[in-house]
Motif scaffolding. Structure first.
Motif, PDB file in Angstrom:
ATOM      1  N   ILE A   1       0.829  -1.200   0.000  1.00 37.69           N
ATOM      2  CA  ILE A   1       0.000   0.000   0.000  1.00 37.69           C
ATOM      3  C   ILE A   1       0.867   1.254   0.000  1.00 37.69           C
ATOM      4  CG2 ILE A   1      -1.699   1.294   1.348  1.00 37.69           C
ATOM      5  CD1 ILE A   1      -2.818  -1.407   2.267  1.00 37.69           C
ATOM      6  N   LYS A   2       2.025   1.186   0.661  1.00 39.90           N
ATOM      7  CA  LYS A   2       2.952   2.332   0.645  1.00 39.90           C
ATOM      8  C   LYS A   2       3.490   2.566  -0.764  1.00 39.90           C
ATOM      9  CE  LYS A   2       4.458   2.098   5.476  1.00 39.90           C
ATOM     10  NZ  LYS A   2       5.584   1.831   6.407  1.00 39.90           N
TER      11      LYS A   2
ATOM     12  N   ASN B   1       0.923   4.494  -2.457  1.00 40.55           N
ATOM     13  CA  ASN B   1       0.933   5.881  -1.998  1.00 40.55           C
ATOM     14  C   ASN B   1       1.994   6.691  -2.741  1.00 40.55           C
ATOM     15  OD1 ASN B   1       0.363   8.163  -0.366  1.00 40.55           O
ATOM     16  ND2 ASN B   1       2.052   7.622   0.988  1.00 40.55           N
TER      17      ASN B   1
ATOM     18  N   LEU C   1       0.712   7.495  -6.158  1.00 35.02           N
ATOM     19  CA  LEU C   1      -0.313   8.543  -6.146  1.00 35.02           C
ATOM     20  C   LEU C   1       0.319   9.920  -5.962  1.00 35.02           C
ATOM     21  CD1 LEU C   1      -3.163   6.867  -4.051  1.00 35.02           C
ATOM     22  CD2 LEU C   1      -2.913   7.028  -6.519  1.00 35.02           C
ATOM     23  N   ASN C   2       1.381  10.002  -5.167  1.00 37.57           N
ATOM     24  CA  ASN C   2       2.089  11.282  -5.022  1.00 37.57           C
ATOM     25  C   ASN C   2       2.632  11.749  -6.368  1.00 37.57           C
ATOM     26  OD1 ASN C   2       1.620  11.395  -2.256  1.00 37.57           O
ATOM     27  ND2 ASN C   2       3.526  10.355  -1.744  1.00 37.57           N
TER      28      ASN C   2
ATOM     29  N   ASN D   1      -6.447   1.281  -8.513  1.00 38.24           N
ATOM     30  CA  ASN D   1      -7.666   1.127  -7.720  1.00 38.24           C
ATOM     31  C   ASN D   1      -8.100  -0.331  -7.656  1.00 38.24           C
ATOM     32  OD1 ASN D   1      -9.872   2.367  -6.224  1.00 38.24           O
ATOM     33  ND2 ASN D   1     -11.154   1.802  -7.958  1.00 38.24           N
TER      34      ASN D   1
ATOM     35  N   LEU E   1      -5.961  -2.032  -5.137  1.00 38.47           N
ATOM     36  CA  LEU E   1      -6.401  -1.718  -3.779  1.00 38.47           C
ATOM     37  C   LEU E   1      -7.606  -2.557  -3.376  1.00 38.47           C
ATOM     38  CD1 LEU E   1      -6.046   2.175  -3.730  1.00 38.47           C
ATOM     39  CD2 LEU E   1      -4.712   0.534  -2.409  1.00 38.47           C
TER      40      LEU E   1
ATOM     41  N   ASN F   1      -6.782   2.941   5.412  1.00 41.64           N
ATOM     42  CA  ASN F   1      -5.797   3.493   4.481  1.00 41.64           C
ATOM     43  C   ASN F   1      -6.202   3.213   3.035  1.00 41.64           C
ATOM     44  OD1 ASN F   1      -4.153   4.544   6.478  1.00 41.64           O
ATOM     45  ND2 ASN F   1      -2.828   2.749   6.569  1.00 41.64           N
TER      46      ASN F   1
ATOM     47  N   TYR G   1      -6.926   5.962   0.125  1.00 45.35           N
ATOM     48  CA  TYR G   1      -6.235   6.029  -1.164  1.00 45.35           C
ATOM     49  C   TYR G   1      -7.214   5.908  -2.325  1.00 45.35           C
ATOM     50  CZ  TYR G   1      -1.923   5.598   1.509  1.00 45.35           C
ATOM     51  OH  TYR G   1      -0.902   5.813   2.380  1.00 45.35           O
ATOM     52  N   GLN G   2      -8.286   5.145  -2.134  1.00 44.54           N
ATOM     53  CA  GLN G   2      -9.310   5.082  -3.166  1.00 44.54           C
ATOM     54  C   GLN G   2      -9.972   6.442  -3.357  1.00 44.54           C
ATOM     55  OE1 GLN G   2     -11.628   1.811  -1.551  1.00 44.54           O
ATOM     56  NE2 GLN G   2     -10.847   0.407  -3.110  1.00 44.54           N
TER      57      GLN G   2
ATOM     58  N   ILE H   1      -8.491   9.270  -2.752  1.00 41.48           N
ATOM     59  CA  ILE H   1      -7.481  10.112  -3.392  1.00 41.48           C
ATOM     60  C   ILE H   1      -7.485   9.890  -4.895  1.00 41.48           C
ATOM     61  CG2 ILE H   1      -4.992  10.476  -3.639  1.00 41.48           C
ATOM     62  CD1 ILE H   1      -4.728   9.999  -0.640  1.00 41.48           C
TER      63      ILE H   1
END
Length: 263
Positions: free
Chosen positions: A97-98, A101, A104-105, A127, A130, A177, A181-182, A184
């Motif tokens: 998951i990191k 992340n 996504l950044n 997605n 996730l 989390n 993120y979803q 985001i």
């Protein structure tokens, strides 16, 4: 915990149901009691593209972990308890998951320049990942919830009650989390669409303004191209007069549109 690695699950001395579960890489966590043994299947992630089911077989005293040779286990896994293995599995999902992340950044930085169709396709792929992680994690949560509720003697003890509580907390955090993120991803796509629409509107506004400005001298000169009586047509400086009028009207229109922020 005894670790048994294999290349072909069909060669394992396990029930057919368990072998079938190990062969299915999309198999989710579950627990079964077969032939006086308890089998717990976990979908163990050792990398973004290396998620493979593993099986813990126990009679209450001995714990055997069956894992495919492609599964990358920690060096000290043989010293793990059953709860240690679950916690390590959840931590591996946390690592995946990191990674998401970080991706996504990267896409957040791309929003100002515009998200391409390929970027959107990749975001939907993220997605989907996730959702797969969330489904696998919740399945682990169902297994541990069953153990907490039923308290089978060979898996539960008052000493490891706190460990199961930590597992539940870890699962809840991972679930939150993933949902964050979803959201985001949805925000990135929505903001990107808004930015694209805004840029398109600005472009169309500028093109419309340019068209309007160019139409003024075109309109005036078109009148003087007709075979009818027109002002200044007999004047020796008629061409210069028409040019000056066209230029002044064009400049006035440009100034007006500029004040109205059409350029």
């Amino acid at each position: 915990m005894n670790i048994i690695t294999y290349e072909d699950a069909n060669n394992l001395p396990l029930p057919a149901y368990v072998i079938q579960s190990l062969r299915d890489r999309a198999e989710l966590a579950h627990i079964r009691h077969l032939e006086a043994l308890t089998y717990i299947i976990l979908n163990y992630p050792s990398g973004p593209k290396n998620i493979h089911p593993v099986c813990v077989a126990t009679d209450g005293e001995t714990y055997n972990l069956y894992a495919h040779t492609s599964v990358l286990l920690n060096d000290d896994t043989d010293a793990y308890s059953f709860t240690d293995l679950i916690i390590q599995t959840l931590r591996n999902y946390e690592t995946l998951i990191k990674y998401i992340n970080a991706e996504l950044n990267h896409y957040e930085e791309l929003m100002d320049r515009g998200i391409t169709k390929e970027n959107i396709r990749h975001l939907f792929s993220i997605n989907r990942q996730l959702i797969q992680y969330q489904t696998a994690i919740n399945a682990i949560g169902d297994v541990t919830a069953y153990i907490r509720d039923q308290k089978p003697s060979h898996l539960w003890s008052d000493e490891n009650a706190s460990e199961y509580a930590n597992i539940r907390i870890e699962i809840n955090q991972l679930d939150q989390n993933i949902e964050m993120y979803q959201q985001i991803i949805e925000s990135i796509v929505s903001v990107s669409d808004s930015l694209f629409s805004n840029k398109l509107n600005i472009t169309m506004k500028r093109l419309t303004s340019i068209t309007l400005v160019l139409s003024i001298p075109t309109l005036i000169t078109s009148f003087y191209g007709m075979n009818i009586d027109l002002p200044f047509q007999d004047h020796p400086y008629s061409l210069a007069i028409v040019f000056v009028i066209s230029t002044l009207l064009t400049i006035a229109t440009v100034a007006y549109l500029y004040r109205k922020d059409f350029f």
